[in-house]
Design an enzyme around this catalytic site. Structure first.
Site, PDB file in Angstrom:
ATOM      1  N   GLY A 114     -13.238  -3.910   0.104  1.00  0.00           N
ATOM      2  CA  GLY A 114     -15.001  -3.837   0.055  1.00  0.00           C
ATOM      3  C   GLY A 114     -15.537  -2.578  -0.851  1.00  0.00           C
ATOM      4  N   GLY A 146      -9.912  -9.636  -1.101  1.00  0.00           N
ATOM      5  CA  GLY A 146      -8.652 -10.545  -0.517  1.00  0.00           C
ATOM      6  C   GLY A 146      -7.934 -11.700  -0.862  1.00  0.00           C
ATOM      7  N   ARG A 190       0.918  -1.201  -0.497  1.00  0.00           N
ATOM      8  CA  ARG A 190      -0.174   0.405  -0.074  1.00  0.00           C
ATOM      9  C   ARG A 190       0.668   1.316  -0.005  1.00  0.00           C
ATOM     10  NH1 ARG A 190      -4.908  -1.546   4.478  1.00  0.00           N
ATOM     11  NH2 ARG A 190      -5.969  -2.608   2.231  1.00  0.00           N
ATOM     12  N   LYS A 194     -19.393 -18.824   0.510  1.00  0.00           N
ATOM     13  CA  LYS A 194     -20.825 -18.622  -0.439  1.00  0.00           C
ATOM     14  C   LYS A 194     -21.124 -17.119  -1.472  1.00  0.00           C
ATOM     15  CE  LYS A 194     -20.507 -18.510   5.182  1.00  0.00           C
ATOM     16  NZ  LYS A 194     -20.568 -17.691   5.847  1.00  0.00           N
TER      17      LYS A 194
END
Length: 395
Positions: A376, A353, A35, A197
């Site tokens: 996110g 991620g 980052r 999921k």
């Protein structure tokens, strides 16, 4: 949209929201500087213009002032990466911070203390944002990882810089990359969605069905689709309450002429461990006591063909339990296919991620077009949401 190139920063102080929320070890050493490296082009452009940089970021989730979350721990690493001295001030608002900012000369860099030492940051407090705004002449948002949060430093502060605000290089690249997948990408467009999921990817799937030509559904969520269609999945992971939804997604895809590709075979294991016994089975004929843990050889070959036929590729989620070496083959095979397609001219975006972790772990980082820095934020963009940190610059 306004970017760095719309401004000359000579003798200007740039207040830059960076995302330096980096992992530290027990000795407070940075263990992954991605980052910081990603923010370098923005900072260097401003310094080369003859401006100065005031960097603000959060680190972790501190409860008030906690020394282990102080940005002083990373100041040395930031200096090493930028190749310039970095001054640190142990405040981010108030007299001490304002004095440090006022004394900053062109070509210098100042790193402020952790924004989240103040609860006003996450609350999006206007007075706190105003104090931050006092520090600089031009506001630059280069923190994609926090662009989905309406915090004081990512969103609210922008209102104090009417026409003196812009995106940094990193954030501009993120917006452009997602735009290529969602709007301007060359067809055929492929989305690869993996992970455990269906529920965590529903809104993404529903939003991208209008934009893609092919959809590969892999990882644990594939079993919900197989079971919904009457297949036997043994002990494989499954969201039974999402079977109707899976069938509805398949129906919608058919109506929209999107080809859905689900694994036809799997590596099945008799235990959730790296040393388990394994066998290759048809995905819809897994006996009790066995669970699917990775895409099988036929599936990998089929996915390779789909990838090679695509011009724009989004990869979000692994194809198996890649953290265990025995079950990483499907994810690695997919990475190789995407790398090859990219080399042949396709545009590939990796985000989320687990996919980013896999890409780094298996050395695909430089073999794809772009690796997103925001988990996110990336997911919310794919869901079709306008992120508050981006909207604040566009207003």
């Amino acid at each position: 949209m306004k970017t760095l190139n719309d401004f000359n920063f000579e003798n200007k102080k740039a207040l830059i929201r960076v995302d330096f929320n980096v992992p530290l070890n027990e000795n407070f050493e940075v263990t992954d500087a991605t980052r910081i490296v990603s923010a370098k082009p923005t900072i260097i452009k401003i310094l080369e213009d003859g401006g100065s940089c005031i960097l603000m970021s959060h680190l972790g989730r501190p409860k008030g002032v906690q020394d282990e979350f102080s940005l002083k721990h990373i100041a040395g690493k930031v200096a090493d990466i930028l190749g310039v001295e970095v001054n640190f001030v142990d405040q981010c608002v108030g007299e001490k911070a304002e004095t440090a900012a006022t004394n900053l000369q062109p070509g210098q860099v100042l790193l402020l203390e952790n924004l989240r030492f103040h609860k006003e940051e996450t609350a999006g407090n206007v007075a706190f944002a105003k104090q931050l705004s006092n520090l600089g002449d031009i506001y630059v948002n280069d923190a994609f990882g926090t662009a989905h949060r309406a915090h004081a430093s990512t969103t609210i502060v922008a209102q104090f810089f009417q026409d003196k605000k812009c995106f940094g290089n990193l954030l501009a690249q993120e917006i452009e990359s997602i735009g290529k997948v969602m709007k301007t990408g060359e067809k055929p467009v492929l989305a690869v969605l993996g992970g455990a999921k269906v529920s965590s990817k529903i809104t993404i799937i529903e939003n991208i069905l209008d934009k893609v030509d092919h959809l590969i559904i892999g990882g644990g969520m594939a079993f919900t689709f197989i079971k919904a269609q009457g297949g036997k999945i043994g002990n494989s992971i499954c969201e039974d309450d999402k079977k109707e939804l899976a069938l509805d997604i398949l129906k919608q895809a058919k109506e929209k002429n999107v080809q859905v590709h689900i694994p036809v075979d799997v590596i099945a294991a008799d235990d959730f461990s790296n040393d388990a016994n394994t066998q290759v089975l048809d995905i819809n004929k897994i006996p009790d006591g066995w669970e699917g843990v990775d895409a099988g050889p036929k599936s990998r070959l089929h996915f390779h063909d789909v990838v090679m036929d695509s011009k724009t590729i989004l990869w979000n989620g692994p194809l198996g339990v890649f953290e265990m070496e025995s079950f990483s083959g499907g994810t690695i095979a997919l990475g190789n296919s995407i790398a090859e397609a990219t080399k042949n001219g396709a545009f590939s975006l990796v985000g989320g991620g687990d996919s980013v972790a896999a890409v780094k772990q298996f050395g695909f980082e430089d073999k794809v077009s772009y690796v997103s820095t925001g988990g996110g934020a990336m997911l919310e963009s794919l869901e079709g949401k306008t992120l508050p940190g981006i909207a604040a610059i566009l207003e």
